[in-house]
Design an enzyme around this catalytic site. Structure first.
Site, PDB file in Angstrom:
ATOM      1  N   HIS A  18       0.826  -1.219   0.000  1.00  0.00           N
ATOM      2  CA  HIS A  18       0.000   0.000   0.000  1.00  0.00           C
ATOM      3  C   HIS A  18       0.855   1.262   0.000  1.00  0.00           C
ATOM      4  O   HIS A  18       0.384   2.319  -0.377  1.00  0.00           O
ATOM      5  CB  HIS A  18      -1.057  -0.019   1.116  1.00  0.00           C
ATOM      6  CG  HIS A  18      -0.592   0.318   2.502  1.00  0.00           C
ATOM      7  ND1 HIS A  18      -0.236  -0.631   3.436  1.00  0.00           N
ATOM      8  CD2 HIS A  18      -0.453   1.497   3.129  1.00  0.00           C
ATOM      9  CE1 HIS A  18       0.089  -0.052   4.563  1.00  0.00           C
ATOM     10  NE2 HIS A  18      -0.023   1.247   4.414  1.00  0.00           N
ATOM     11  N   ASP A  58       1.217  -7.619   2.147  1.00  0.00           N
ATOM     12  CA  ASP A  58       1.339  -6.169   1.956  1.00  0.00           C
ATOM     13  C   ASP A  58       2.813  -5.751   1.780  1.00  0.00           C
ATOM     14  O   ASP A  58       3.407  -5.148   2.660  1.00  0.00           O
ATOM     15  CB  ASP A  58       0.700  -5.459   3.164  1.00  0.00           C
ATOM     16  CG  ASP A  58       0.340  -4.020   2.852  1.00  0.00           C
ATOM     17  OD1 ASP A  58       0.850  -3.487   1.856  1.00  0.00           O
ATOM     18  OD2 ASP A  58      -0.434  -3.424   3.621  1.00  0.00           O
ATOM     19  N   SER A 110       3.933   2.195   8.440  1.00  0.00           N
ATOM     20  CA  SER A 110       3.717   1.195   7.408  1.00  0.00           C
ATOM     21  C   SER A 110       5.007   0.957   6.643  1.00  0.00           C
ATOM     22  O   SER A 110       5.676   1.912   6.254  1.00  0.00           O
ATOM     23  CB  SER A 110       2.625   1.645   6.445  1.00  0.00           C
ATOM     24  OG  SER A 110       1.392   1.330   7.002  1.00  0.00           O
TER      25      SER A 110
END
Ligand code: ASP
Length: 707
Positions: A82, A219, A639
């Site tokens: 992402h 991810d 992230s």
């Protein structure tokens, strides 16, 4: 007072526990004993050092708001899918749909340059508090103080950049302006895409699983950093060569088990750990419920229209997921705050502080007046303006901001403005939009005083339906062809004049005027000046620092490098609901069989599962582990952060938090706050067995082979 800043420690158990927090790497020697007790086998110097290569040299700011890490001698970089999504999307087209199909460079030549993407390496941190705060008088007004500090920070940055032309510098405030640190970075801008799984792996679970544990998202995405022959940053060039890092992370394929030590190094964006209980109470009981109501109204309309038409579904897919992201998080935050009785805990912290520090009582009284019920209306209105206009509650008013200008420029609209406008219409459905505008305005009027309403509504001269109906039927902005014709034929000045009385622009302007801070302040004299709020925060933190001289006090996140540590742990979410610490490929198959489109998976992954073709990537239990949860204190910005074991080896990539504990931005409680990590072995399995890019696995595991 400045002497205090050098060592910032806090004692009371309710205030801070040493394992709770995102720690500044330069000061890690204060945590290191505790970290060793918890299992770490490295020294503070091995994590952060200016003189020797340390783990910090392998961790980067990725793009504008994520973290990444270098995993090979040749600048190979991992981050979340992402986080790389934007770059992957920009490289995709109908004929090369890398989002749907993934992308794997099978040689250096096939690596794809990513325009506009950069990564930043932290060179050093320096305490510049004395220089920033020297001779600042307590008699100075809040505004003057803020201005002087800002000016000094810019001067320090300029001096640092003049000294070394290779670096970019920024001075950041800590503990609400009680400490200032100078950060020096080297920014590399020749970044190339090496590999990305298809969305059905990289986004597996989609919105259904967002903020959710158990999770099975692959991810991750893979890039490579390029530098000039001297290993310095250089604009993109075919003469550039792979970057040679001072340090790259070693990967561990040994796996993890419940209770293992873990550590996250990354760039958490923002937290509000020291907000007073009165504010958190308002967030829990007033601000978030109003915002949830507003977003709920938007989602309701979008969902209904999207279900009816595939075209609309595609047009609003991204808007819908943006809207639901915070909507879901806010609900999780309220739930977590209530479950952990956070407000009572914070009050207890404040009472303890008052016993220790005489100033604290007065400061807390100031907070009470800042966050009283009337003033909270301001926070709601401020957020509502954003929801209505910037976040596209009334989409024509959102577009109106592009045309709401006074300019006598004879130039035409720029190409990028034209593109933005075309993009707006590509994802615009008039019926949906009109209905959404009506519903959000209803929520707005339900929750604000009449004097914040558009005048005609407040005076009862029209209804919400009529007002919006008129805008959607009369505004030129509702007519794509007319707008595009206007801006392609006329210059900026002429466009401005032609649209001066457009009803969408008029409503946008009116809402802007009535929700302006200046107006709200007439209802809330205690916050007539935002600097005043910042000043109360600064004094509050200063009182905390003075009251607990012997204990660790974590600083709020501010998108500077931090180290968080904890251990792998499942958790009890609700009565009779407990979660284990890791997930496996079996769960992907189970979710896929539900038929939910968010759980679509590639056939090839099913085949690998059936054949149990797991190679060296299976756990001792014979399964492919996909993700795990741990008690590290993380937030947005973390992230892509490396999750490391006790030896500083990479065991996974952080990518999310579990829903019940997302209030960790305000109040961290290790019983339910969990960060979610994609297991590095799942990443390697996908790269090798799914993508057939074994050469990348070999590059990443080179060191293991050498040993
Ligand atoms: N998903 C977040 C990010 O993108 C991480 C988090 O909020 O925990 O940084």
């Amino acid at each position: 007072m400045r002497g205090l800043l050098l060592i910032i420690f806090i004692a009371a158990a309710t205030l801070a526990r040493a394992d709770v927090g995102m720690w500044i790497p330069m000061f890690l020697n204060r945590n290191i004993d505790e970290m060793h007790k918890q299992g770490l086998r490295l020294s503070a110097e091995e994590i952060y050092s200016v003189n020797n290569a340390s783990l910090k040299d392998a961790v980067v700011i990725f793009g504008g708001g994520c973290t990444g890490e270098v995993v090979s001698e040749e600048g190979l970089l991992l981050t979340n899918y992402h986080c790389g999504y934007d770059a992957i999307q920009k490289l995709s087209s109908v004929t090369h749909n890398y989002l749907a199909n993934g992308y794997w460079a099978m040689s250096r030549e096939e690596e794809l340059p990513c325009d506009g993407l950069s990564v930043s390496f932290l060179e050093s941190i320096e305490d510049v508090t004395e220089r920033v705060l020297a001779d600042i008088s307590s008699a100075d007004s809040d505004d003057k103080r803020a201005e002087t500090i800002k000016k000094r920070c810019r001067e320090i940055e300029s001096a640092a950049m003049a000294e070394d032309k290779m670096i970019s510098a920024s001075v950041e405030s800590f503990y609400a302006g009680n400490q200032y640190l100078l950060y020096r970075y080297k920014v590399y801008s020749d970044i190339r895409l090496v590999g990305a799984p298809p969305s059905s792996i990289g986004k597996f679970g989609g919105d259904t699983d967002n903020w959710v544990w158990p999770r099975h998202t692959g991810d991750f995405s893979i890039f490579r950093i390029y530098a000039d022959k001297e290993n310095n940053p250089a604009p993109r060039s075919s003469a550039n060569v792979p970057y040679r890092p001072k340090k790259h992370l070693k990967i561990s394929t040994k796996g993890i088990k419940e209770g293992d030590f873990t550590m996250v190094i990354g760039y958490p964006g923002s937290t509000k750990l020291y907000s007073p209980s009165v504010f958190i109470e308002q967030i829990q009981n007033a601000i978030y419920p109003r915002l949830i109501e507003m977003r709920g109204a938007k989602l309701d309309v979008m969902n209904r229209h999207q279900a009816k038409s595939e075209k609309v579904d595609i047009q609003y897919a991204y808007k819908n997921s943006l809207t639901s992201n915070a909507w879901k998080k806010w609900q999780g935050e309220i739930k977590g705050l209530k479950k952990t009785d956070a407000i009572a805990q914070l009050r207890q912290r404040e009472m303890e502080l008052c016993k220790r520090n005489e100033d604290a009582k007065g400061i807390l009284k100031e907070y009470e007046s800042i966050y009283d019920r009337d003033c909270v209306e301001w926070f709601i209105i401020d957020n509502y303006y954003r929801e209505l206009i910037r976040q596209g509650g009334i989409e024509l008013c959102q577009l109106a901001r592009k045309f709401n200008f006074k300019s006598d420029s004879k130039e035409k609209f720029s190409e990028s403005d034209m593109k933005d406008i075309e993009q707006f219409y590509r994802n615009f459905d008039k019926d949906l939009s009109q209905e959404m505008a009506i519903e959000v305005l209803k929520v707005y009027c339900r929750n604000t005083r009449k004097d914040f309403w558009p005048e005609k509504l407040a005076k009862g001269k029209t209804t919400i339906e009529k007002l919006i109906g008129q805008i959607y039927s009369k505004s030129l902005l509702a007519d794509e062809a007319a707008v595009l014709k206007l801006i392609s034929k006329k210059n900026i000045s002429q466009v401005g004049k032609a649209l001066r009385n457009d009803p969408a622009i008029r409503l946008q302007k009116e809402l802007h005027r009535i929700t302006l801070f200046r107006n709200v302040a007439t209802y809330c004299p205690n916050i007539d000046n935002l600097e005043k709020v910042h000043d109360v925060d600064r004094r509050y933190l200063s009182a905390l620092i003075a009251a607990y001289p012997d204990s660790l006090l974590p600083s709020d996140a501010n998108f500077t490098m931090r180290v968080a540590y904890g251990h792998v742990a499942g958790y009890d979410a609700d009565d009779a609901v407990s979660y284990e610490a890791f997930t496996t490929l079996d769960g992907i198959i189970e979710k896929n069989s539900t038929g939910n489109p968010d759980y679509e998976m590639p056939e090839k992954l099913k085949d690998l599962y059936k054949a149990k073709d797991y190679g060296q990537y299976a756990d001792a239990d014979g399964k492919i582990h996909t993700a795990f949860v741990a008690t590290n204190h993380t937030t947005g910005g973390n992230s892509g952060s490396p999750v490391l074991n006790a030896d500083g080896e990479l065991i996974g990539l952080n990518f999310d938090r579990a829903w019940n504990g997302v209030m960790s931005d305000m109040y961290f409680n290790s019983s339910i706050c969990r960060n979610i990590t994609v297991d590095i072995r799942y990443l390697l399995f996908i790269v090798d067995k799914f993508a057939g890019a074994k050469y990348l696995v070999d590059e990443m595991l080179q060191e293991q082979k050498d040993n």
